[in-house]
Design a protein around this motif. Structure first.
Motif, PDB file in Angstrom:
ATOM      1  N   VAL A 194       0.533  -1.120  -0.008  1.00 53.99           N
ATOM      2  CA  VAL A 194      -0.154   0.008   0.045  1.00 53.99           C
ATOM      3  C   VAL A 194       0.768   1.345  -0.006  1.00 53.99           C
ATOM      4  N   LEU A 195       1.960   1.424   0.974  1.00 47.96           N
ATOM      5  CA  LEU A 195       2.778   2.492   0.790  1.00 47.96           C
ATOM      6  C   LEU A 195       3.362   2.693  -0.598  1.00 47.96           C
ATOM      7  N   ALA A 196       3.953   1.665  -0.990  1.00 48.26           N
ATOM      8  CA  ALA A 196       4.739   1.981  -2.416  1.00 48.26           C
ATOM      9  C   ALA A 196       3.709   2.464  -3.407  1.00 48.26           C
ATOM     10  N   VAL A 197       2.459   2.086  -3.352  1.00 51.63           N
ATOM     11  CA  VAL A 197       1.595   2.135  -4.434  1.00 51.63           C
ATOM     12  C   VAL A 197       1.143   3.867  -4.017  1.00 51.63           C
ATOM     13  N   VAL A 198       1.024   4.212  -2.615  1.00 48.68           N
ATOM     14  CA  VAL A 198       0.631   5.627  -2.332  1.00 48.68           C
ATOM     15  C   VAL A 198       1.954   6.382  -2.848  1.00 48.68           C
ATOM     16  N   PHE A 199       3.020   6.038  -2.588  1.00 52.70           N
ATOM     17  CA  PHE A 199       4.272   7.046  -2.670  1.00 52.70           C
ATOM     18  C   PHE A 199       4.544   7.017  -4.192  1.00 52.70           C
ATOM     19  N   LEU A 200       4.628   5.895  -4.937  1.00 54.11           N
ATOM     20  CA  LEU A 200       5.000   5.801  -6.261  1.00 54.11           C
ATOM     21  C   LEU A 200       3.881   6.468  -7.169  1.00 54.11           C
ATOM     22  N   ILE A 201       2.632   6.287  -6.894  1.00 54.18           N
ATOM     23  CA  ILE A 201       1.869   6.618  -8.046  1.00 54.18           C
ATOM     24  C   ILE A 201       0.566   7.733  -7.445  1.00 54.18           C
ATOM     25  N   ILE A 202      -0.052   7.286  -6.238  1.00 53.76           N
ATOM     26  CA  ILE A 202      -1.033   8.340  -5.712  1.00 53.76           C
ATOM     27  C   ILE A 202      -0.742   9.622  -5.437  1.00 53.76           C
ATOM     28  N   ALA A 203       0.501   9.570  -4.759  1.00 50.01           N
ATOM     29  CA  ALA A 203       0.668  10.984  -4.005  1.00 50.01           C
ATOM     30  C   ALA A 203       1.171  11.879  -5.068  1.00 50.01           C
ATOM     31  N   PRO A 204       2.000  11.639  -6.132  1.00 53.70           N
ATOM     32  CA  PRO A 204       2.419  12.471  -7.218  1.00 53.70           C
ATOM     33  C   PRO A 204       1.193  12.729  -8.109  1.00 53.70           C
ATOM     34  N   ALA A 205       0.358  11.707  -8.360  1.00 53.92           N
ATOM     35  CA  ALA A 205      -0.794  11.877  -8.993  1.00 53.92           C
ATOM     36  C   ALA A 205      -1.802  13.027  -8.358  1.00 53.92           C
ATOM     37  N   THR A 206      -1.619  13.097  -7.045  1.00 54.50           N
ATOM     38  CA  THR A 206      -2.525  13.958  -6.372  1.00 54.50           C
ATOM     39  C   THR A 206      -2.178  15.544  -6.918  1.00 54.50           C
ATOM     40  N   VAL A 207      -0.809  15.690  -6.846  1.00 54.72           N
ATOM     41  CA  VAL A 207      -0.149  16.870  -7.363  1.00 54.72           C
ATOM     42  C   VAL A 207      -0.502  17.280  -8.889  1.00 54.72           C
ATOM     43  N   ALA A 208      -0.507  16.238  -9.680  1.00 56.04           N
ATOM     44  CA  ALA A 208      -0.393  16.190 -10.998  1.00 56.04           C
ATOM     45  C   ALA A 208      -2.024  16.664 -11.483  1.00 56.04           C
ATOM     46  N   PHE A 209      -3.035  16.148 -10.606  1.00 59.33           N
ATOM     47  CA  PHE A 209      -4.296  16.362 -10.978  1.00 59.33           C
ATOM     48  C   PHE A 209      -5.161  17.232 -10.272  1.00 59.33           C
ATOM     49  N   VAL A 210      -4.691  17.716  -9.003  1.00 62.49           N
ATOM     50  CA  VAL A 210      -5.407  18.575  -8.278  1.00 62.49           C
ATOM     51  C   VAL A 210      -4.934  19.916  -7.753  1.00 62.49           C
ATOM     52  N   LYS A 211      -3.374  19.996  -8.056  1.00 63.97           N
ATOM     53  CA  LYS A 211      -2.746  21.114  -7.708  1.00 63.97           C
ATOM     54  C   LYS A 211      -3.200  22.381  -8.620  1.00 63.97           C
ATOM     55  N   GLY A 212      -3.723  23.345  -8.197  1.00 62.37           N
ATOM     56  CA  GLY A 212      -4.041  24.534  -8.994  1.00 62.37           C
ATOM     57  C   GLY A 212      -5.109  24.317  -9.729  1.00 62.37           C
ATOM     58  N   VAL A 213      -5.803  23.216  -9.738  1.00 61.58           N
ATOM     59  CA  VAL A 213      -7.310  23.219 -10.478  1.00 61.58           C
ATOM     60  C   VAL A 213      -8.307  23.787  -9.792  1.00 61.58           C
ATOM     61  N   PRO A 214      -8.777  24.690 -10.261  1.00 57.58           N
ATOM     62  CA  PRO A 214      -9.706  25.643  -9.846  1.00 57.58           C
ATOM     63  C   PRO A 214     -10.965  25.004  -9.071  1.00 57.58           C
ATOM     64  N   ALA A 215     -11.347  23.830  -9.627  1.00 55.56           N
ATOM     65  CA  ALA A 215     -12.613  23.137  -9.128  1.00 55.56           C
ATOM     66  C   ALA A 215     -12.175  22.385  -7.615  1.00 55.56           C
ATOM     67  N   PHE A 216     -10.952  22.510  -7.458  1.00 53.49           N
ATOM     68  CA  PHE A 216     -10.817  21.813  -6.084  1.00 53.49           C
ATOM     69  C   PHE A 216     -10.224  23.018  -5.142  1.00 53.49           C
ATOM     70  N   GLN A 217     -10.169  24.229  -5.575  1.00 48.71           N
ATOM     71  CA  GLN A 217      -9.624  25.314  -4.584  1.00 48.71           C
ATOM     72  C   GLN A 217     -10.791  25.931  -3.813  1.00 48.71           C
ATOM     73  N   ASP A 218     -10.423  26.519  -2.644  1.00 47.65           N
ATOM     74  CA  ASP A 218     -11.277  27.266  -2.183  1.00 47.65           C
ATOM     75  C   ASP A 218     -10.980  28.688  -2.427  1.00 47.65           C
ATOM     76  N   ALA A 219     -11.669  29.729  -1.625  1.00 44.57           N
ATOM     77  CA  ALA A 219     -11.466  30.998  -2.033  1.00 44.57           C
ATOM     78  C   ALA A 219     -10.289  31.623  -1.643  1.00 44.57           C
ATOM     79  N   THR A 220      -9.475  30.875  -0.795  1.00 42.56           N
ATOM     80  CA  THR A 220      -8.230  31.630  -0.524  1.00 42.56           C
ATOM     81  C   THR A 220      -7.136  30.932  -1.617  1.00 42.56           C
ATOM     82  N   GLY A 221      -7.354  30.141  -2.656  1.00 45.38           N
ATOM     83  CA  GLY A 221      -6.510  29.390  -3.388  1.00 45.38           C
ATOM     84  C   GLY A 221      -5.995  28.276  -2.697  1.00 45.38           C
ATOM     85  N   GLY A 222      -6.413  28.093  -1.551  1.00 41.20           N
ATOM     86  CA  GLY A 222      -5.972  26.627  -1.026  1.00 41.20           C
ATOM     87  C   GLY A 222      -6.852  25.263  -1.495  1.00 41.20           C
ATOM     88  N   VAL A 223      -6.395  24.083  -1.041  1.00 36.74           N
ATOM     89  CA  VAL A 223      -7.229  22.950  -1.485  1.00 36.74           C
ATOM     90  C   VAL A 223      -8.670  23.075  -0.653  1.00 36.74           C
TER      91      VAL A 223
END
Lengths: 80, 504
Positions: free
Chosen positions: B275-304
């Protein structure tokens, strides 16, 4: 409940050796995290699009599973 | 709507398990130790479930999201800790104990004071861990249903009180086993969908580097900018704290013998590593790739939206739409419910079996009273955890869990280890060492940045690190050794000239 065995009856060699092995494997991680300049540039090159450092950390996880399996298979009830 | 249905399904399923367990949980054997009926494989899954908690799934991806690969310092030490547990603790624990850690530490040093200390220590550590899980649950439910944080944690607190009050350890274990299986499937599905959506692993890393202000530095270490003391202390605290976590250690009592106990830890370690390997290798970087800076996932302050702890839930929405969003949120919710149930069992059993039964000198014939205290403590612990979760709601979950592990490494681990391995340990030495570890860890945690600055609002912390294990754990060992040396003669005299605990 069984009586507590005398602690001196436990054989400490194998647990000690395997614990040292696990600790030595993990030790570079906190050191490099506090001094990232020590990380060799080659570690940040990519293999199959993924940094070598990431692959190394995954290999480290696998190695720790190996240590766990060794612990489970080489330390027996007689050691307890 | 789908998310709501998934949540309701989780609640109904876990309540059904509790109802089933309630019919089988009678007496202390059932409530505290699931009648010793759990197999090594099932217990391995339950152990994996305990580790892959809100902190792992939500907290460590949040750390990666903000600071990159340093989250590995919150993942790797658990595997090392399990190896150490296998080598030193897993077998003896099952041989020496029956229901609680108090049973283990008093197996050789028969003392009511030591048993009460063990109960207090277990409750403190478990409560800390419990609060971390509730913070995760509150955030999760808040963003899904728009409920206030307080209402969300009250719902979780009520559910965990119900599980433990009616189903005891049987319910807590089976909720955990089933959740772990579902979680593995969900994490696998999420990883596959990330790979499909990005077109492979390499594109995930390219997108993540492009989206994050650290660029390719995201994949290196050092993003958290911690000094050597803090990093080593963190890793040592997590690894050694694993050997002192009450809710994990009491799982050893749910299997039939020491061999099964050891086998179950090995199985758990292998599952956790995957589980840790999958989270570290795929899911964690994918979270940055698909969520970071995407307006749909941001609040009014620009945070997640919902805080960085919720980044992985937004990832599910990004790669799998509303259905996967609901499913992952429900799995994360189930994860939290299962872990809090186990934690509540450890708190309630310590209060009833170690503290109440010792203070009132209750015997086997008073089992009914003890179980009443068990149930009442489960309800009381739920209320206390809800209050603390509201106070600490803005803390990172992984950091809160690390705090619990600092306490476990400083207060429980030294006493457990010395009881098993050092014949020179006396009752006074064990209590003094444990209390020193517990109090010093609590004080330094409060004086550190997590509480002194973030909660209490001071400008600079009195103790500079969030992780004081390197100081508090050796202090506990040293105190135990010194006090044992000074009290060895007295204890030998009290035990009629025999010196059962005095040796090398």
């Amino acid at each position: 409940m069984p009586e507590a065995p005398e602690p001196t009856k436990r054989r400490l060699g194998r647990p000690l050796l395997l614990s040292l092995l696990g600790s030595v494997l993990v030790a570079p991680v906190p050191i490099l995290a506090s001094a990232p300049k020590l990380i060799p540039a080659e570690f940040l090159a990519t293999v199959a699009g993924v940094p070598v450092l990431s692959w190394l950390l995954i290999a480290l996880m696998a190695a720790l599973v190996g240590v766990a399996v060794l612990c489970a298979s080489t330390i027996s009830l007689s050691d307890d | 709507m789908l998310a709501m249905l998934c949540f309701v399904a989780v609640v109904v399923a876990t309540l059904a398990i509790t109802r089933w367990a309630a019919r089988r949980a009678s007496g202390r054997e059932g409530f505290y130790a699931a009648n010793g009926s759990i197999s090594a494989g099932q217990n391995g899954l339950a152990i994996a479930g305990d580790f892959v908690s809100a902190a792992t799934l939500l907290g460590t991806t949040a750390i990666y999201f903000a600071s990159g690969a340093d989250n590995v310092m919150y993942l790797l030490p658990f595997l090392l800790g399990l190896c150490l547990m296998l080598a030193w603790i897993a077998g003896p624990l099952r041989q020496l104990g029956r229901f609680t850690l108090g049973d283990v530490v008093t197996s050789r040093l028969k003392s009511p004071v030591l048993r009460i200390y063990s109960g207090v220590s277990t409750i403190t550590i478990s409560l800390f861990y419990l609060v971390a899980q509730l913070v995760g649950a509150g955030g999760l439910i808040s963003i899904l249903f728009g409920l206030p944080f307080l209402a969300a944690v009250i719902i979780v607190g009520a559910l965990m009180a119900i599980y433990v009050t009616f189903g005891g350890m049987i319910a807590a274990t089976w909720v955990q086993v089933i959740k772990a299986a579902v979680l593995l499937a969900a994490i696998g599905l999420l990883a596959v969908l990330c790979l499909v959506k990005a077109g492979g692993l390499a594109p995930i890393y390219e997108r993540a580097a492009a989206a994050h202000e650290l660029g390719a530095g995201l994949f290196s270490l050092g993003g958290l900018k911690m000094d050597l003391f803090s990093t080593v202390s963190l890793v040592a605290g997590l690894a050694l704290g694993t050997m002192g976590l009450p809710h994990l250690l009491i799982r050893a009592f749910t299997v039939k013998d020491a061999e099964e106990s050891r086998k179950s830890v090995a199985i758990g370690t292998a599952i956790i590593a995957v589980v840790l390997a999958v989270v570290f290798l795929i899911i964690a970087p994918a979270t940055v790739a698909f969520v970071k800076g995407v307006p749909a996932f941001q609040d009014a302050t620009g945070g997640v939206r919902g805080g960085a702890n919720m980044a992985v839930v937004h990832l599910a929405s990004a790669v799998g739409g509303e259905l996967l969003f609901g499913a992952i949120a429900a799995v994360a919710f189930a994860t939290i419910l299962a872990v809090v149930a186990g934690l509540t069992v450890s708190i309630a059993s310590a209060a009833s079996h170690d503290i109440y039964a010792t203070l009132t000198r209750k015997t086997v014939a008073d089992e009914g009273h003890e179980l009443t205290v068990f149930r009442m403590t489960a309800i009381g612990a739920s209320v206390a955890a809800v209050v603390l979760a509201v106070v600490l709601q803005h803390e990172n979950i992984a950091v809160l869990v690390a705090g619990a592990l600092v306490l476990a490494a400083s207060a429980n681990f030294p006493v457990l280890f010395l009881v098993i391995y050092w014949r020179g340990l006396t009752v006074a030495g064990a209590v003094a060492g444990g209390l020193t570890g517990l109090v010093s860890a609590l004080v330094l945690l409060v004086l550190g940045p997590s509480v002194w600055v973030k909660v209490l609002g001071f400008d600079t912390p009195i103790f500079p690190s969030e992780y004081p294990t390197l100081i508090t754990m050796p202090l506990a060992f040293l105190t135990a050794w010194l006090v044992s040396r000074f009290t060895a003669d007295k204890q030998a005299a009290q035990s009629g000239g025999l010196a059962p605990s005095v040796g090398r």
